[in-house]
Design a protein around this motif. Structure first.
Motif, PDB file in Angstrom:
ATOM      1  N   SER A 189     -24.642  55.162  23.080  1.00  0.00           N
ATOM      2  CA  SER A 189     -24.005  54.413  22.254  1.00  0.00           C
ATOM      3  C   SER A 189     -23.554  55.331  21.114  1.00  0.00           C
ATOM      4  O   SER A 189     -23.953  56.620  21.024  1.00  0.00           O
ATOM      5  CB  SER A 189     -24.899  53.339  21.436  1.00  0.00           C
ATOM      6  N   PRO A 190     -22.584  54.883  20.371  1.00  0.00           N
ATOM      7  CA  PRO A 190     -22.053  55.842  19.276  1.00  0.00           C
ATOM      8  C   PRO A 190     -23.349  56.416  18.213  1.00  0.00           C
ATOM      9  O   PRO A 190     -24.170  55.610  18.346  1.00  0.00           O
ATOM     10  CB  PRO A 190     -21.057  54.792  18.330  1.00  0.00           C
ATOM     11  N   GLY A 191     -23.094  57.420  17.783  1.00  0.00           N
ATOM     12  CA  GLY A 191     -24.233  57.955  17.077  1.00  0.00           C
ATOM     13  C   GLY A 191     -23.849  59.109  16.462  1.00  0.00           C
ATOM     14  O   GLY A 191     -22.749  59.863  16.664  1.00  0.00           O
ATOM     15  N   LEU A 192     -24.986  59.871  16.041  1.00  0.00           N
ATOM     16  CA  LEU A 192     -25.159  61.172  15.405  1.00  0.00           C
ATOM     17  C   LEU A 192     -26.106  61.957  16.170  1.00  0.00           C
ATOM     18  O   LEU A 192     -27.315  61.670  16.102  1.00  0.00           O
ATOM     19  CB  LEU A 192     -25.651  61.151  14.135  1.00  0.00           C
ATOM     20  N   ARG A 193     -25.548  62.934  16.643  1.00  0.00           N
ATOM     21  CA  ARG A 193     -26.702  63.849  17.660  1.00  0.00           C
ATOM     22  C   ARG A 193     -26.587  65.211  17.598  1.00  0.00           C
ATOM     23  O   ARG A 193     -25.614  65.728  17.281  1.00  0.00           O
ATOM     24  CB  ARG A 193     -26.317  63.514  19.043  1.00  0.00           C
ATOM     25  N   GLU A 198     -27.223  69.675   8.034  1.00  0.00           N
ATOM     26  CA  GLU A 198     -26.040  68.940   7.647  1.00  0.00           C
ATOM     27  C   GLU A 198     -26.483  67.527   6.939  1.00  0.00           C
ATOM     28  O   GLU A 198     -27.142  66.793   7.127  1.00  0.00           O
ATOM     29  CB  GLU A 198     -25.122  68.512   8.830  1.00  0.00           C
ATOM     30  N   THR A 199     -25.361  67.130   6.198  1.00  0.00           N
ATOM     31  CA  THR A 199     -25.228  65.924   5.584  1.00  0.00           C
ATOM     32  C   THR A 199     -24.163  65.308   6.349  1.00  0.00           C
ATOM     33  O   THR A 199     -22.943  65.335   6.570  1.00  0.00           O
ATOM     34  CB  THR A 199     -24.672  65.789   3.932  1.00  0.00           C
ATOM     35  N   LEU A 200     -24.694  63.871   7.080  1.00  0.00           N
ATOM     36  CA  LEU A 200     -24.341  63.084   8.065  1.00  0.00           C
ATOM     37  C   LEU A 200     -23.835  61.523   7.483  1.00  0.00           C
ATOM     38  O   LEU A 200     -24.791  60.983   7.164  1.00  0.00           O
ATOM     39  CB  LEU A 200     -24.878  63.120   9.325  1.00  0.00           C
ATOM     40  N   VAL A 201     -22.516  61.395   7.405  1.00  0.00           N
ATOM     41  CA  VAL A 201     -22.278  59.905   6.717  1.00  0.00           C
ATOM     42  C   VAL A 201     -21.427  59.147   7.584  1.00  0.00           C
ATOM     43  O   VAL A 201     -20.563  59.720   8.419  1.00  0.00           O
ATOM     44  CB  VAL A 201     -21.249  60.237   5.521  1.00  0.00           C
ATOM     45  N   LYS A 202     -21.938  57.746   7.835  1.00  0.00           N
ATOM     46  CA  LYS A 202     -21.282  57.050   8.766  1.00  0.00           C
ATOM     47  C   LYS A 202     -21.192  55.746   7.915  1.00  0.00           C
ATOM     48  O   LYS A 202     -22.073  54.977   7.579  1.00  0.00           O
ATOM     49  CB  LYS A 202     -21.942  56.766  10.095  1.00  0.00           C
ATOM     50  N   ASN A 203     -19.883  55.348   8.037  1.00  0.00           N
ATOM     51  CA  ASN A 203     -19.352  53.970   7.342  1.00  0.00           C
ATOM     52  C   ASN A 203     -19.032  52.666   8.288  1.00  0.00           C
ATOM     53  O   ASN A 203     -18.173  52.909   8.867  1.00  0.00           O
ATOM     54  CB  ASN A 203     -18.221  53.982   6.234  1.00  0.00           C
ATOM     55  N   GLU A 211     -24.541  48.804  18.464  1.00  0.00           N
ATOM     56  CA  GLU A 211     -25.610  49.719  18.852  1.00  0.00           C
ATOM     57  C   GLU A 211     -25.322  51.297  17.992  1.00  0.00           C
ATOM     58  O   GLU A 211     -24.245  51.612  18.178  1.00  0.00           O
ATOM     59  CB  GLU A 211     -26.212  49.596  19.949  1.00  0.00           C
ATOM     60  N   PHE A 212     -26.181  51.707  17.283  1.00  0.00           N
ATOM     61  CA  PHE A 212     -25.964  53.246  16.759  1.00  0.00           C
ATOM     62  C   PHE A 212     -27.147  54.005  17.140  1.00  0.00           C
ATOM     63  O   PHE A 212     -28.459  53.331  16.816  1.00  0.00           O
ATOM     64  CB  PHE A 212     -25.519  53.087  15.446  1.00  0.00           C
ATOM     65  N   THR A 213     -27.058  55.167  17.491  1.00  0.00           N
ATOM     66  CA  THR A 213     -28.194  56.221  17.836  1.00  0.00           C
ATOM     67  C   THR A 213     -28.132  57.422  17.078  1.00  0.00           C
ATOM     68  O   THR A 213     -27.048  57.946  16.605  1.00  0.00           O
ATOM     69  CB  THR A 213     -27.924  56.657  19.336  1.00  0.00           C
ATOM     70  N   VAL A 214     -29.235  57.625  16.444  1.00  0.00           N
ATOM     71  CA  VAL A 214     -29.664  58.841  15.452  1.00  0.00           C
ATOM     72  C   VAL A 214     -30.439  59.905  16.377  1.00  0.00           C
ATOM     73  O   VAL A 214     -31.528  59.399  16.608  1.00  0.00           O
ATOM     74  CB  VAL A 214     -29.975  58.596  14.224  1.00  0.00           C
ATOM     75  N   SER A 215     -30.167  61.150  16.754  1.00  0.00           N
ATOM     76  CA  SER A 215     -31.230  61.787  17.879  1.00  0.00           C
ATOM     77  C   SER A 215     -31.030  63.121  17.562  1.00  0.00           C
ATOM     78  O   SER A 215     -29.926  63.703  17.411  1.00  0.00           O
ATOM     79  CB  SER A 215     -31.144  61.327  19.129  1.00  0.00           C
ATOM     80  N   ASP A 216     -32.158  64.054  17.716  1.00  0.00           N
ATOM     81  CA  ASP A 216     -32.185  65.360  17.934  1.00  0.00           C
ATOM     82  C   ASP A 216     -31.552  66.082  16.278  1.00  0.00           C
ATOM     83  O   ASP A 216     -30.587  66.684  16.613  1.00  0.00           O
ATOM     84  CB  ASP A 216     -31.530  65.862  19.182  1.00  0.00           C
ATOM     85  N   LEU A 217     -31.959  65.731  15.368  1.00  0.00           N
ATOM     86  CA  LEU A 217     -31.644  66.276  14.050  1.00  0.00           C
ATOM     87  C   LEU A 217     -32.552  66.927  13.493  1.00  0.00           C
ATOM     88  O   LEU A 217     -33.804  66.629  13.552  1.00  0.00           O
ATOM     89  CB  LEU A 217     -31.136  65.115  12.967  1.00  0.00           C
ATOM     90  N   ASP A 218     -32.381  68.014  12.892  1.00  0.00           N
ATOM     91  CA  ASP A 218     -33.395  68.986  12.207  1.00  0.00           C
ATOM     92  C   ASP A 218     -32.821  69.222  10.673  1.00  0.00           C
ATOM     93  O   ASP A 218     -31.611  69.704  10.554  1.00  0.00           O
ATOM     94  CB  ASP A 218     -33.635  70.135  12.772  1.00  0.00           C
ATOM     95  N   VAL A 228     -25.105  47.314  11.056  1.00  0.00           N
ATOM     96  CA  VAL A 228     -25.073  47.166  12.454  1.00  0.00           C
ATOM     97  C   VAL A 228     -26.095  46.332  13.177  1.00  0.00           C
ATOM     98  O   VAL A 228     -27.060  46.142  12.548  1.00  0.00           O
ATOM     99  CB  VAL A 228     -25.365  48.540  13.156  1.00  0.00           C
ATOM    100  N   ARG A 229     -26.008  46.078  14.398  1.00  0.00           N
ATOM    101  CA  ARG A 229     -26.993  44.912  15.149  1.00  0.00           C
ATOM    102  C   ARG A 229     -28.374  45.760  15.284  1.00  0.00           C
ATOM    103  O   ARG A 229     -29.439  45.112  15.374  1.00  0.00           O
ATOM    104  CB  ARG A 229     -26.498  44.504  16.270  1.00  0.00           C
ATOM    105  N   ALA A 230     -28.288  46.811  15.847  1.00  0.00           N
ATOM    106  CA  ALA A 230     -29.601  47.697  16.216  1.00  0.00           C
ATOM    107  C   ALA A 230     -29.334  49.313  16.126  1.00  0.00           C
ATOM    108  O   ALA A 230     -28.242  49.713  16.082  1.00  0.00           O
ATOM    109  CB  ALA A 230     -29.787  47.417  17.803  1.00  0.00           C
ATOM    110  N   LEU A 231     -30.458  49.877  15.756  1.00  0.00           N
ATOM    111  CA  LEU A 231     -30.389  51.362  15.241  1.00  0.00           C
ATOM    112  C   LEU A 231     -31.570  51.861  16.213  1.00  0.00           C
ATOM    113  O   LEU A 231     -32.598  51.475  16.144  1.00  0.00           O
ATOM    114  CB  LEU A 231     -30.801  51.460  13.822  1.00  0.00           C
ATOM    115  N   PHE A 232     -31.204  52.778  16.801  1.00  0.00           N
ATOM    116  CA  PHE A 232     -32.511  53.693  17.621  1.00  0.00           C
ATOM    117  C   PHE A 232     -32.227  55.196  17.197  1.00  0.00           C
ATOM    118  O   PHE A 232     -31.335  55.897  16.853  1.00  0.00           O
ATOM    119  CB  PHE A 232     -31.980  53.877  19.075  1.00  0.00           C
ATOM    120  N   VAL A 233     -33.506  55.528  16.820  1.00  0.00           N
ATOM    121  CA  VAL A 233     -33.751  57.085  16.107  1.00  0.00           C
ATOM    122  C   VAL A 233     -34.816  57.885  17.041  1.00  0.00           C
ATOM    123  O   VAL A 233     -35.738  57.160  17.467  1.00  0.00           O
ATOM    124  CB  VAL A 233     -34.357  56.766  14.991  1.00  0.00           C
TER     125      VAL A 233
END
Length: 362
Positions: A189-193, A198-203, A211-218, A228-233
């Motif tokens: 799904s759309p996301g930040l990976r 970094e500073t990551l901004v999504k409006n 659905e939105f995914t945020v994964s593999d961030l340090d 959003v309807r659902a968020l996966f981290v």
């Protein structure tokens, strides 16, 4: 009514008998009229309560029917696994995993109206399905056998190192949770990976992202503005995540030394360590295989957040942020894996914006 009767009672001796009878008759009529109105009001309230109960009962019955149908389908797929062509087996098992994830999402999105025992029973069923799938994976997918190879030349070794640097994910070895242990499927799904520092901004305002995914961030700061309807981290380390309201569910798998500020109808947290959660939720937060996690109330602000919270039915504080269920702690005493974050250690109101500037805090 009682005041009129008292006045009449105290003046009985001075009233004409006929006039007294008329007053008594009037009082009776007024009393009967008042009782009729009261009975009608109670009847309407009873009908409203009955309608609300019927609606909840109908929703629960609909969920149980959908859940039962999905479970039967998954059970059938699991039973067919041993008869599946080996060339198609991996795809078959991946399909089962996706079906289990969808079933888990159904429970998460329905949990705000389900009785707590139905949520627990459903999640136990999902856990059993995952275990069965894991057993089939171990049994039917053979592991690669170890074999000795001729010693590679220096040129081959250098080429191998170069190739591995190009193909390895940025944060593959920075998490203490083995990837094969993660139970949630990372959605396409759309996301930040795959970001670091970094500073990551999504409006999401004006968008149709479900659905939105945020994964593999340090060591990242994530700002999610809007709903959003659902968020996966998945697999975050040393990150700060500030999110607007989620109308359905949030699933977090693998978080270490992070801070989350989130609002949703349901949240499930798996494999979190040393992490703080500032939440507003309609149902009780669920943790599994987590240690050193702490909870406090939601404290996020951005332009338009009040409207977003109302639209997601999350504008009222429920207090559920402090009613955490630890599904791996079955004793009657408080779970040692989570705690309420002391007030003197909490951050103030966090204000975020679309810009890449730092956040504001009180």
């Amino acid at each position: 009514m009682e005041n009129v009767e008292e006045v009449l009672a105290t003046s009985n001796e001075t009233l004409d008998p006929n006039l007294h009878k008329k007053h008594i008759s009037m009082i009776e009529r007024l009393s009967n009229r008042h009782q009729t109105r009261l009975d009608n009001s109670l009847a309407r309230q009873s009908e409203s309560d009955s309608s609300s109960t019927t609606s909840t009962t109908t929703s629960t019955a609909s969920f149980l029917s959908r859940f039962s149908d999905s479970k039967r389908s998954i059970d059938s797929q699991l039973a067919q696994s041993r008869l599946t062509d080996p060339a198609q087996l991996r795809s078959h098992l991946d399909s089962i995993s996706a079906s289990i994830s969808d079933l888990e999402k159904l429970v998460a999105e329905s949990s705000y109206f389900l009785p707590s025992y139905e949520v627990r029973s459903s999640l136990k069923t999902i856990s059993d399905l995952k275990q069965t799938l894991e057993n089939l994976n171990s049994e039917l997918i053979p592991k690669k056998k170890f074999s000795f190879k001729n010693k590679a030349s220096k040129q081959d070794r250098d080429r191998s190192v170069s190739d591995s640097k190009q193909t390895a994910p940025e944060n593959a070895d920075s998490f203490s949770v083995p990837l094969e242990k993660l139970s949630f499927q990372v959605r396409d799904s759309p996301g930040l990976r795959n970001k670091n520092g970094e500073t990551l901004v999504k409006n999401f305002k004006g968008s149709e992202v479900g659905e939105f995914t945020v994964s593999d961030l340090d060591s990242c700061e994530v700002r999610l503005i809007g709903s959003v309807r659902a968020l996966f981290v998945h697999r975050l380390k040393n990150c700060r995540v500030y999110a607007g309201p989620v109308t359905g569910s949030i699933l977090i798998e693998g978080a270490e030394d992070c801070v989350f500020v989130m609002a949703s109808h349901q949240i499930r947290i798996h494999n979190a360590k040393g992490t703080d959660f500032y939440l507003r939720v309609r149902s009780r937060p669920i943790i599994e295989d987590s240690t050193g996690v702490r909870f406090a109330p939601y404290c996020l602000s951005y332009e338009g957040i009040e409207e977003d919270l109302r639209g997601a039915s999350l504008d009222e504080e429920t207090g559920n942020w402090g009613n955490v269920d630890d599904f791996k702690w079955l004793r009657a005493v408080q779970s040692p894996n989570w705690a309420v974050l002391p007030e003197n250690e909490r951050v103030g109101m966090v204000k975020i914006s679309n810009s890449g500037d730092g956040i504001e805090g009180n």
